[in-house]
Scaffold this motif. Structure first.
Motif, PDB file in Angstrom:
ATOM      1  N   THR A  24       0.799  -1.229   0.000  1.00  0.00           N
ATOM      2  CA  THR A  24       0.000   0.000   0.000  1.00  0.00           C
ATOM      3  C   THR A  24       0.838   1.288   0.000  1.00  0.00           C
ATOM      4  OG1 THR A  24      -0.161  -0.129   2.415  1.00  0.00           O
ATOM      5  CG2 THR A  24      -1.955  -1.103   1.167  1.00  0.00           C
ATOM      6  N   ALA A  25       2.133   1.178   0.334  1.00  0.00           N
ATOM      7  CA  ALA A  25       2.981   2.379   0.402  1.00  0.00           C
ATOM      8  C   ALA A  25       3.027   3.165  -0.920  1.00  0.00           C
ATOM      9  CB  ALA A  25       4.395   2.014   0.869  1.00  0.00           C
ATOM     10  N   PRO A  26       3.016   2.485  -2.084  1.00  0.00           N
ATOM     11  CA  PRO A  26       3.037   3.278  -3.334  1.00  0.00           C
ATOM     12  C   PRO A  26       1.857   4.259  -3.437  1.00  0.00           C
ATOM     13  CG  PRO A  26       3.624   1.012  -3.809  1.00  0.00           C
ATOM     14  CD  PRO A  26       3.165   1.041  -2.366  1.00  0.00           C
ATOM     15  N   ASP A  27       0.676   3.847  -2.964  1.00  0.00           N
ATOM     16  CA  ASP A  27      -0.485   4.749  -3.001  1.00  0.00           C
ATOM     17  C   ASP A  27      -0.308   5.908  -2.012  1.00  0.00           C
ATOM     18  OD1 ASP A  27      -1.710   3.253  -4.922  1.00  0.00           O
ATOM     19  OD2 ASP A  27      -2.983   2.139  -3.527  1.00  0.00           O
ATOM     20  N   PHE A  28       0.290   5.592  -0.872  1.00  0.00           N
ATOM     21  CA  PHE A  28       0.577   6.617   0.133  1.00  0.00           C
ATOM     22  C   PHE A  28       1.564   7.640  -0.446  1.00  0.00           C
ATOM     23  CE2 PHE A  28       2.987   7.575   4.257  1.00  0.00           C
ATOM     24  CZ  PHE A  28       2.051   8.501   4.706  1.00  0.00           C
ATOM     25  N   SER A  29       2.626   7.137  -1.086  1.00  0.00           N
ATOM     26  CA  SER A  29       3.619   8.015  -1.731  1.00  0.00           C
ATOM     27  C   SER A  29       2.976   8.893  -2.792  1.00  0.00           C
ATOM     28  CB  SER A  29       4.714   7.186  -2.414  1.00  0.00           C
ATOM     29  OG  SER A  29       5.584   6.659  -1.480  1.00  0.00           O
ATOM     30  N   SER A  30       2.117   8.273  -3.602  1.00  0.00           N
ATOM     31  CA  SER A  30       1.483   9.020  -4.705  1.00  0.00           C
ATOM     32  C   SER A  30       0.652  10.175  -4.171  1.00  0.00           C
ATOM     33  CB  SER A  30       0.562   8.102  -5.514  1.00  0.00           C
ATOM     34  OG  SER A  30       1.313   7.090  -6.103  1.00  0.00           O
TER      35      SER A  30
END
Lengths: 111, 136
Positions: A24-30
């Protein structure tokens, strides 16, 4: 993981719920990158309903903090960090990189 | 101890953390220790998926998780590129923001959270990571 955002006059408030891991971190980063790309560099992250965060989430916070603080244009601060996540952030030496607040009013008011 | 095979993708991290939590809970670990064990297992599996199996599809992680006395043993076996955590440079956790390293943090946390982390690499059978922690 679920992220809700709220724009205030002087900062953006992100509420992140659930679990931030490598999935889920990629969505948080985005979400953080989008705010930066829109010219928003004063960011409050409300962690009161965050259950879990791995180093993938820590890296997203670090990258965003660098971007926010660049040229002194802003800062990313944390609110209501759950105990277990706070302990992991301390272990990683991350607590000295982020101001933390007990409630969103204080955090939003700090900008 | 039965081996559980997980497809090597980040979507399985929830299940891996659940398996560790259940074993640790039944083994009498505290809530704080259970969180630490979940984090260590997550970091280990994430590293395998991200580094050992970089660019590989249809890969798998074979995992065991069990109590032996008052010690929890977590093992993960993969057949990807060998990746020895003991050879990864420790991040400087006191470096300032601009000098803070992005990588190496997961392994650093694994070492800090567990009592022992060992790694065996074999060109035929693959890589095996073993992590242990004694109940406090």
């Amino acid at each position: 993981m679920e992220i809700t955002t709220q724009e205030f006059k002087h900062c953006d408030l992100f509420k992140v719920k659930g679990r931030v891991d490598s999935a889920t971190a990629p969505d948080f980063s985005s979400a953080l990158e989008k705010a930066n790309n829109d010219g928003h560099y004063k960011i409050v992250i409300d962690m009161s309903e965050l259950e879990y965060m791995s180093s993938a989430g820590f890296r997203a916070l670090l990258a965003s903090q660098r971007n926010c603080k660049h040229l002194g244009r802003g800062e990313l601060v944390l609110v209501s960090v759950p105990k277990r996540i706070q302990e992991a952030l301390e272990l990683a030496g991350f607590t000295e990189l982020f101001k933390t607040f007990d409630n969103t009013v204080a955090a939003v008011g700090s900008f | 101890m039965p081996k559980i095979t997980f497809p090597a993708n980040f979507e399985v991290l929830d299940e891996i953390r659940d398996l560790v939590a259940q074993t640790a809970y039944e083994g009498g670990f505290t809530e704080k220790a259970i969180y630490s064990l979940q984090l260590a297992a997550d970091e280990a599996a994430s590293n395998i998926i991200e580094h050992a199996y970089e660019g590989v599809t249809n890969a798998a992680i074979e995992m065991t998780c069990e109590m032996r006395g008052d010690v929890i043993f977590i093992t993960m076996h993969d057949t990807g590129r060998s990746f020895d955590p003991s050879k990864v440079k420790q991040p400087d956790i006191h470096a300032d923001l601009s000098n803070r390293q992005i990588g190496g943090l997961g392994i650093y946390l694994m070492r800090k959270l567990m009592d022992e982390v060992s790694y065996e690499s074999n060109s035929i059978t693959g890589n095996k990571l073993t992590m242990t922690k004694r109940r406090g």
